[in-house]
Design a protein around this motif. Structure first.
Motif, PDB file in Angstrom:
ATOM      1  N   GLY A 143      81.291  17.402  80.193  1.00 27.35           N
ATOM      2  CA  GLY A 143      80.336  16.647  80.999  1.00 27.35           C
ATOM      3  C   GLY A 143      80.622  16.779  82.486  1.00 27.35           C
ATOM      4  N   TRP A 144      81.909  16.748  82.841  1.00 25.93           N
ATOM      5  CA  TRP A 144      82.276  16.870  84.251  1.00 25.93           C
ATOM      6  C   TRP A 144      82.131  18.296  84.750  1.00 25.93           C
ATOM      7  N   MET A 145      82.130  19.253  83.857  1.00 23.76           N
ATOM      8  CA  MET A 145      81.901  20.631  84.270  1.00 23.76           C
ATOM      9  C   MET A 145      80.427  20.868  84.574  1.00 23.76           C
ATOM     10  N   LEU A 146      79.534  20.215  83.822  1.00 21.97           N
ATOM     11  CA  LEU A 146      78.108  20.478  83.944  1.00 21.97           C
ATOM     12  C   LEU A 146      77.405  19.601  84.983  1.00 21.97           C
ATOM     13  N   ALA A 147      77.661  18.289  84.946  1.00 20.19           N
ATOM     14  CA  ALA A 147      76.847  17.344  85.707  1.00 20.19           C
ATOM     15  C   ALA A 147      76.977  17.463  87.227  1.00 20.19           C
ATOM     16  N   PRO A 148      78.197  17.506  87.804  1.00 19.33           N
ATOM     17  CA  PRO A 148      78.271  17.591  89.265  1.00 19.33           C
ATOM     18  C   PRO A 148      77.580  18.828  89.819  1.00 19.33           C
ATOM     19  N   ALA A 149      77.724  19.962  89.138  1.00 25.60           N
ATOM     20  CA  ALA A 149      77.066  21.182  89.604  1.00 25.60           C
ATOM     21  C   ALA A 149      75.556  21.011  89.612  1.00 25.60           C
ATOM     22  N   ALA A 150      75.030  20.352  88.566  1.00 22.42           N
ATOM     23  CA  ALA A 150      73.580  20.118  88.506  1.00 22.42           C
ATOM     24  C   ALA A 150      73.131  19.199  89.635  1.00 22.42           C
ATOM     25  N   SER A 151      73.893  18.155  89.911  1.00 22.62           N
ATOM     26  CA  SER A 151      73.528  17.210  90.966  1.00 22.62           C
ATOM     27  C   SER A 151      73.471  17.882  92.331  1.00 22.62           C
ATOM     28  N   PHE A 152      74.514  18.636  92.668  1.00 18.66           N
ATOM     29  CA  PHE A 152      74.543  19.286  93.976  1.00 18.66           C
ATOM     30  C   PHE A 152      73.494  20.383  94.081  1.00 18.66           C
ATOM     31  N   SER A 153      73.183  21.027  92.962  1.00 18.75           N
ATOM     32  CA  SER A 153      72.131  22.050  92.979  1.00 18.75           C
ATOM     33  C   SER A 153      70.774  21.422  93.247  1.00 18.75           C
ATOM     34  N   ILE A 154      70.503  20.288  92.600  1.00 23.99           N
ATOM     35  CA  ILE A 154      69.234  19.588  92.811  1.00 23.99           C
ATOM     36  C   ILE A 154      69.139  19.089  94.251  1.00 23.99           C
ATOM     37  N   ALA A 155      70.230  18.540  94.761  1.00 19.54           N
ATOM     38  CA  ALA A 155      70.223  18.026  96.132  1.00 19.54           C
ATOM     39  C   ALA A 155      69.990  19.140  97.149  1.00 19.54           C
ATOM     40  N   SER A 156      70.466  20.351  96.825  1.00 18.94           N
ATOM     41  CA  SER A 156      70.332  21.455  97.770  1.00 18.94           C
ATOM     42  C   SER A 156      68.892  21.925  97.916  1.00 18.94           C
ATOM     43  N   VAL A 157      68.055  21.668  96.921  1.00 14.53           N
ATOM     44  CA  VAL A 157      66.655  22.111  96.989  1.00 14.53           C
ATOM     45  C   VAL A 157      65.687  20.941  97.133  1.00 14.53           C
ATOM     46  N   SER A 158      66.229  19.716  97.087  1.00 12.23           N
ATOM     47  CA  SER A 158      65.366  18.541  97.207  1.00 12.23           C
ATOM     48  C   SER A 158      66.059  17.510  98.091  1.00 12.23           C
ATOM     49  N   THR A 159      66.092  16.253  97.651  1.00 10.18           N
ATOM     50  CA  THR A 159      66.728  15.187  98.423  1.00 10.18           C
ATOM     51  C   THR A 159      67.759  14.469  97.558  1.00 10.18           C
ATOM     52  N   SER A 160      68.510  13.574  98.184  1.00 11.98           N
ATOM     53  CA  SER A 160      69.492  12.784  97.442  1.00 11.98           C
ATOM     54  C   SER A 160      68.826  11.977  96.334  1.00 11.98           C
ATOM     55  N   TYR A 161      67.639  11.499  96.604  1.00 11.15           N
ATOM     56  CA  TYR A 161      67.000  10.635  95.622  1.00 11.15           C
ATOM     57  C   TYR A 161      66.577  11.401  94.374  1.00 11.15           C
ATOM     58  N   ALA A 162      66.403  12.718  94.494  1.00  9.29           N
ATOM     59  CA  ALA A 162      66.115  13.522  93.306  1.00  9.29           C
ATOM     60  C   ALA A 162      67.297  13.481  92.343  1.00  9.29           C
ATOM     61  N   VAL A 163      68.507  13.403  92.901  1.00 10.64           N
ATOM     62  CA  VAL A 163      69.698  13.298  92.059  1.00 10.64           C
ATOM     63  C   VAL A 163      69.659  12.001  91.254  1.00 10.64           C
ATOM     64  N   PHE A 164      69.277  10.917  91.891  1.00  8.60           N
ATOM     65  CA  PHE A 164      69.277   9.621  91.202  1.00  8.60           C
ATOM     66  C   PHE A 164      68.105   9.496  90.230  1.00  8.60           C
ATOM     67  N   TRP A 165      66.989  10.149  90.523  1.00 11.48           N
ATOM     68  CA  TRP A 165      65.906  10.186  89.550  1.00 11.48           C
ATOM     69  C   TRP A 165      66.346  10.964  88.305  1.00 11.48           C
ATOM     70  N   MET A 166      67.062  12.054  88.519  1.00  5.65           N
ATOM     71  CA  MET A 166      67.595  12.796  87.383  1.00  5.65           C
ATOM     72  C   MET A 166      68.549  11.917  86.575  1.00  5.65           C
ATOM     73  N   ALA A 167      69.410  11.184  87.287  1.00  7.13           N
ATOM     74  CA  ALA A 167      70.364  10.307  86.607  1.00  7.13           C
ATOM     75  C   ALA A 167      69.654   9.226  85.799  1.00  7.13           C
TER      76      ALA A 167
END
Length: 388
Positions: A143-167
Motif C-alpha cells: 500500500g505504501w509503495m503504490l499510494a504515495p506515488a499515485a497521490s504525487f502523480s495526480i497532484a502534478s497534473v491537477s491540484t492538491s484537492y484532486a488528491v483528497f477527492w481520490m482519497a
C-alpha cells in the motif's frame, strides 16, 4: 488460506492505501496550498502521531477485553472519510489540526486493529501464524509503495484537492469492502480475556513485552531517522540526480516486500530473536553504505540492504512482540505499532537538528546507534518468550 483470511488482506490493503494516499502528501498541502511555514508540518505531524499512540493503545485494550473488532475498523473508516471531507470543505490549517488530525489518528489505528484481527483469525482458522503475519505486513508495504506515488502523480497534473477527492473515493471502496467481508461479531476468544481482566492490579509487569517493544522502537528510530535524511542527502550532499530518492525508495520497497514474504522461512531457520539480530547487523552495514553513497550503483546496493533489514524487521518484529503477549494479543500488537509511530515522532526532530548543525550524512550515521541498540537489547533478552 481461508476465504475470509484473503478478504482480510484485501481490506487491510485498501485501508493502508487510503491512509498512505494522504499522509505523505500533507506536508506539501500545508506549505504549498495552505501557505504555511514548513515548521507547521511538525505541529500537524506531532498532533496526529501523539493521538495515534493513544488510540492504538485504547483499541488494543478494547480488543483484549472482548470488544467486537468490526465496529473499531468501521470507526477508522468513518473517521478517515470525515477528515478528508473537512479538508475539502475547509481550507484552513487549524481545522486540519483540531478536526482532521484526530480523525486521521483514529484512521491510523486501523492497521494495528487489522493486525490483531489477522492474528486472532489465523489462530481460529489454524493458519500458519508467521506466514500470515508476513502477508499482513506485505500488504502494508504494498500500500505504501503504490499510494504515495499515485497521490504525487495526480497532484502534478491537477491540484492538491484532486488528491483528497481520490482519497475520498478510496474511502468509499474501503467502506464497501468492510460491509462485504468484515465479520461483524468477531472478537478475541474468551480464553484470552477472562484471566487478564479479572484483577489487573495483582498482575506483574510484562517486562519482556516492554523490552521487545523497545527493540522495535530502536529499529523504528534507525529507519525513520535515516529515511527522512536520505532524500536531501542524495541531492544536496551526494550530488545525485533529482530522481535518485525515488529510485532508492523503489528499490528499497521491492526488496522489503520480498524480505517480508520470506520471513516465515527465516523464522523457521533462525527463530524470531536471531532473525532480528541479523536484521540489526544488516542495518548497520546498510547505513554505513548509504551514508557514503556517491554513485547510483552504490545507491541501489545500499537501498537493497535497507529494504532487506527493514523487511525482516517489519515481518519478524510483529511476530516477536506477539510472542510476549501473555494472552493480551491486541495490547502487544498496539505496542508494536506504537513503537513504530513513536520512532517516527522522535526521529524527525533528531534528524532536523543534526542536519541543521552538522549534515544529513551525520544524521544517517547517527542512525547506526539505534541499530546497535536493537542488537544489544536482543542479546540480553531470553531466547524463549517465557524466559522471564
Amino acid at each position: 488460506m481461508t476465504r475470509r483470511a484473503k478478504a482480510a488482506l484485501l481490506l487491510l490493503l485498501t485501508g493502508v492505501i487510503c491512509n498512505a494516499s494522504v499522509i505523505p502528501y500533507m506536508g506539501v498541502y500545508i506549505v504549498e496550498t495552505l501557505g504555511q511555514d514548513p515548521w507547521f508540518i511538525s505541529v500537524y505531524a506531532s498532533t496526529t502521531l501523539t493521538l495515534t499512540l493513544v488510540v492504538n493503545r485504547q483499541y488494543g485494550e478494547w480488543i483484549d477485553a472482548g470488544t467486537p473488532i468490526a465496529p473499531l475498523v468501521l470507526a477508522s473508516v468513518v473517521a478517515f472519510g470525515a477528515g478528508v471531507t473537512s479538508i475539502l470543505v475547509f481550507a484552513n490549517f487549524w481545522v486540519l489540526v483540531l478536526f482532521a488530525s484526530p480523525c486521521f489518528a483514529i484512521s491510523n489505528a486501523a492497521v494495528s486493529t487489522m493486525y490483531s484481527f489477522g492474528r486472532l483469525m489465523a489462530e481460529t482458522d489454524g493458519l500458519n501464524i508467521p506466514r500470515y503475519n508476513s502477508y499482513l505486513r506485505a500488504m502494508t508495504s504494498l500500500g505504501w509503495m503504490l499510494a504515495p506515488a499515485a497521490s504525487f502523480s495526480i497532484a502534478s497534473v491537477s491540484t492538491s484537492y484532486a488528491v483528497f477527492w481520490m482519497a475520498l473515493g478510496l474511502c468509499a471502496v474501503w467502506l464497501l469492502l468492510w460491509m462485504a467481508v468484515m465479520p461483524k461479531a468477531f472478537s478475541a476468544p474468551l480464553a484470552n480475556t477472562a484471566n487478564d481482566f479479572a484483577d489487573t492490579s495483582t498482575q506483574p509487569a510484562n517486562t519482556a513485552l516492554w523490552l521487545a517493544a523497545g527493540v522495535c522502537l530502536a529499529f523504528a528510530l534507525a529507519h525513520s531517522m535515516s529515511m527522512s535524511a536520505l532524500p536531501l542527502f542524495y541531492i544536496r550532499e551526494a550530488a545525485l540526480p533529482t530522481y535518485a530518492p525515488g529510485l532508492s525508495l523503489s528499490v528499497k520497497t521491492f526488496v522489503e516486500i520480498a524480505a517480508i514474504l520470506s520471513s516465515p522461512w527465516i523464522i523457521q531457520r533462525l527463530g524470531p530473536r536471531d532473525a532480528l539480530r541479523a536484521a540489526a547487523v544488516i542495518a548497520v552495514v546498510a547505513l554505513v553504505v548509504l551514508s557514503n553513497v556517491s554513485t547510483l550503483p552504490q545507491l541501489i546496493y545500499g537501498a537493497a540492504l535497507e529494504g532487506l533489514y527493514y523487511g525482516v524487521f517489519a515481518a519478524v518484529g510483529l511476530t516477536y512482540v506477539q510472542e510476549f503477549a501473555k494472552g493480551r494479543l491486541a495490547r502487544a500488537t498496539s505496542l508494536y505499532m506504537n513503537s513504530l509511530f513513536m520512532g517516527g515522532l522522535l526521529a524527525s526532530p533528531l534528524m532536523g537538528l543534526t542536519a541543521q548543525f552538522v549534515s544529513f550524512k551525520m544524521a544517517i550515521q547517527l542512525s547506526i546507534i539505534w541499530a546497535v541498540l536493537a542488537f544489544a537489547l536482543l542479546s540480553v533478552m531470553g531466547r524463549r518468550p517465557d524466559a522471564d
